[in-house]
Design a protein around this motif. Structure first.
Motif, PDB file in Angstrom:
ATOM      1  N   PHE A  19       0.844  -1.207   0.000  1.00  0.00           N
ATOM      2  CA  PHE A  19       0.000   0.000   0.000  1.00  0.00           C
ATOM      3  C   PHE A  19       0.876   1.252   0.000  1.00  0.00           C
ATOM      4  N   ALA A  21       1.216   4.891   0.870  1.00  0.00           N
ATOM      5  CA  ALA A  21       0.585   5.942   1.685  1.00  0.00           C
ATOM      6  C   ALA A  21       1.034   7.323   1.218  1.00  0.00           C
ATOM      7  N   GLY A  42      -6.436   9.854   6.310  1.00  0.00           N
ATOM      8  CA  GLY A  42      -5.759   8.840   5.501  1.00  0.00           C
ATOM      9  C   GLY A  42      -5.009   9.391   4.306  1.00  0.00           C
ATOM     10  N   GLY A  44      -2.218  10.877   4.198  1.00  0.00           N
ATOM     11  CA  GLY A  44      -0.764  10.685   4.301  1.00  0.00           C
ATOM     12  C   GLY A  44      -0.059  11.812   5.022  1.00  0.00           C
ATOM     13  N   LYS A  45      -0.815  12.685   5.693  1.00  0.00           N
ATOM     14  CA  LYS A  45      -0.221  13.856   6.360  1.00  0.00           C
ATOM     15  C   LYS A  45       0.664  13.441   7.542  1.00  0.00           C
ATOM     16  N   THR A  46       0.107  12.594   8.413  1.00  0.00           N
ATOM     17  CA  THR A  46       0.864  12.195   9.608  1.00  0.00           C
ATOM     18  C   THR A  46       2.104  11.393   9.211  1.00  0.00           C
ATOM     19  N   THR A  47       1.941  10.518   8.239  1.00  0.00           N
ATOM     20  CA  THR A  47       3.089   9.733   7.767  1.00  0.00           C
ATOM     21  C   THR A  47       4.194  10.668   7.285  1.00  0.00           C
ATOM     22  N   ARG A  56       9.876   7.980  11.624  1.00  0.00           N
ATOM     23  CA  ARG A  56       9.409   6.885  10.781  1.00  0.00           C
ATOM     24  C   ARG A  56      10.333   6.802   9.565  1.00  0.00           C
ATOM     25  N   GLU A 158      -2.679  18.225  13.933  1.00  0.00           N
ATOM     26  CA  GLU A 158      -4.075  18.510  14.303  1.00  0.00           C
ATOM     27  C   GLU A 158      -4.200  19.118  15.691  1.00  0.00           C
ATOM     28  N   HIS A 190      -7.701  19.414   9.489  1.00  0.00           N
ATOM     29  CA  HIS A 190      -8.825  19.140   8.583  1.00  0.00           C
ATOM     30  C   HIS A 190      -9.663  20.390   8.404  1.00  0.00           C
TER      31      HIS A 190
HETATM   32  P1  ATP Z   1      -5.482  11.398   9.589  1.00  0.00           P
HETATM   33  O1  ATP Z   1      -5.942  12.771   9.370  1.00  0.00           O
HETATM   34  O2  ATP Z   1      -6.593  10.422   9.735  1.00  0.00           O
HETATM   35  O3  ATP Z   1      -4.427  11.257  10.657  1.00  0.00           O
HETATM   36  P2  ATP Z   1      -3.367  11.216   7.655  1.00  0.00           P
HETATM   37  O4  ATP Z   1      -3.438  12.039   6.433  1.00  0.00           O
HETATM   38  O5  ATP Z   1      -2.488  11.692   8.730  1.00  0.00           O
HETATM   39  O6  ATP Z   1      -4.817  10.963   8.203  1.00  0.00           O
HETATM   40  P3  ATP Z   1      -1.764   8.838   7.690  1.00  0.00           P
HETATM   41  O7  ATP Z   1      -1.912   8.551   9.135  1.00  0.00           O
HETATM   42  O8  ATP Z   1      -0.478   9.369   7.227  1.00  0.00           O
HETATM   43  O9  ATP Z   1      -2.941   9.773   7.180  1.00  0.00           O
HETATM   44  O10 ATP Z   1      -2.099   7.498   6.908  1.00  0.00           O
HETATM   45  C1  ATP Z   1      -2.017   7.396   5.486  1.00  0.00           C
HETATM   46  C2  ATP Z   1      -2.415   5.988   5.053  1.00  0.00           C
HETATM   47  O11 ATP Z   1      -1.415   5.048   5.461  1.00  0.00           O
HETATM   48  C3  ATP Z   1      -3.720   5.503   5.658  1.00  0.00           C
HETATM   49  O12 ATP Z   1      -4.429   4.784   4.667  1.00  0.00           O
HETATM   50  C4  ATP Z   1      -3.284   4.577   6.784  1.00  0.00           C
HETATM   51  O13 ATP Z   1      -4.211   3.551   6.994  1.00  0.00           O
HETATM   52  C5  ATP Z   1      -1.979   4.022   6.253  1.00  0.00           C
HETATM   53  N1  ATP Z   1      -1.042   3.719   7.360  1.00  0.00           N
HETATM   54  C6  ATP Z   1      -0.572   4.582   8.289  1.00  0.00           C
HETATM   55  N2  ATP Z   1       0.278   3.984   9.145  1.00  0.00           N
HETATM   56  C7  ATP Z   1       0.339   2.690   8.762  1.00  0.00           C
HETATM   57  C8  ATP Z   1       1.045   1.533   9.241  1.00  0.00           C
HETATM   58  N3  ATP Z   1       1.872   1.614  10.274  1.00  0.00           N
HETATM   59  N4  ATP Z   1       0.866   0.373   8.580  1.00  0.00           N
HETATM   60  C9  ATP Z   1       0.043   0.292   7.519  1.00  0.00           C
HETATM   61  N5  ATP Z   1      -0.658   1.345   6.999  1.00  0.00           N
HETATM   62  C10 ATP Z   1      -0.520   2.514   7.613  1.00  0.00           C
END
Ligand code: ATP
Length: 254
Positions: A19, A21, A42, A44-47, A56, A158, A190
């Motif tokens: 997947f 992200a 979801g 990908g902001k936190t990632t 990470r 956030e 958001h």
């Molecule tokens: P939110 O506002 O909900 O925090 P986000 O933009 O920060 O959303 P992320 O947390 O970066 O989103 O996640 C991005 C995608 O990666 C999501 O689909 C999530 O399910 C997936 N993901 C995040 N961490 C992992 C992990 N450790 N293993 C597998 N998938 C992950």
């Protein structure tokens, strides 16, 4: 003033198994700005944030933070940034003064707990435990902990989610103050109204891609120039303004 990039992200990719992200994003954060990463759950902001924070691993791509490469200089980057801890990181039986002293000890930095609490208007809660704080106070305290090492950049994921309108607006003031004191701020949110009034520039993230980076004003003007019109008449105030005017601006939590 020439805009100096303090963070440069080039073609960042993050895959969790098969997947994707984060799908090859590139952007710069300028020194001294409030930069917003906006997007749905979801996206990908936190990632992205956690990779820049060296918390990470990335799959591929190139990132420089304040002149240091995340690949080789993670320790130097950690010293220069402020990151919010998850609530679980705060020992339940320590009060705010003790927590600040604990964190400053971990950083090896001598700070006055009272001064740090003063920055976020929490001196009257110095002897309270974290769990005894309201939502807005918890957020302010966690922002204070990001400032302990006098960072060049703070990352806020956030920071206003779940707060009432007073607490939210006061937190905006605090975040602006941090920027005005010379610290670059990267936030995720958001809330588009928040990004519009708070961020100097924003990047829209969707499905692991960046679909636009600009100032809120430029984005809005571009949309209007394309012929977009709101269905409803736009008024000079909104319901939140009415609420704030009727209930006052002061903190409510104490
Ligand atoms: P939110 O506002 O909900 O925090 P986000 O933009 O920060 O959303 P992320 O947390 O970066 O989103 O996640 C991005 C995608 O990666 C999501 O689909 C999530 O399910 C997936 N993901 C995040 N961490 C992992 C992990 N450790 N293993 C597998 N998938 C992950």
């Amino acid at each position: 003033m020439a805009k100096q990039p303090i963070i440069t992200v080039n073609n960042l990719v993050k895959k969790y198994d098969d997947f994707t992200a984060v799908n090859g994003i590139s952007f710069e954060v300028y020194e001294g700005e409030i930069f917003g990463l906006l997007g749905p759950n979801g996206a990908g902001k936190t990632t992205t944030l956690e990779i820049i924070e060296t918390l990470r691993d990335k799959t591929s791509g190139h990132i420089m933070v304040d002149g240091f490469n995340i690949e080789t200089d993670g320790a130097a980057i950690k010293q220069r940034i402020g990151v919010q801890l998850q609530a679980a990181g705060y020992y339940p039986n320590l009060n705010l003064t003790e927590l600040i002293e604990l964190f400053s000890g971990l950083y090896g930095i001598d700070v006055s707990a009272n001064e740090m609490l003063e920055k976020v208007a929490l001196t009257d809660k110095a002897k309270s435990k974290y769990k005894e704080l309201s939502g807005g106070q918890k957020q302010r305290f966690s922002i204070a902990t990001t400032l302990i090492n006098n960072p060049r950049i703070v990352f806020l994921d956030e920071p206003t989610t779940g707060l009432d309108p007073q607490a939210r607006r006061n937190l905006w003031d605090l975040i602006r103050e941090i920027r005005d004191n010379g610290t670059t701020v990267v936030i995720t949110t958001h809330y588009m109204d928040e990004a519009e009034v708070l961020c100097d520039r924003v990047a829209f993230v969707d499905g692991g891609n960046i679909i636009g980076i600009d100032t809120p004003d430029a984005f809005i003007d571009e949309l209007i120039a394309s012929g977009f019109e709101r269905k409803k008449e736009v008024k000079a105030a909104n319901l939140e303004d009415v609420f704030i005017t009727k209930t006052g601006k002061e903190w409510r939590e104490s």
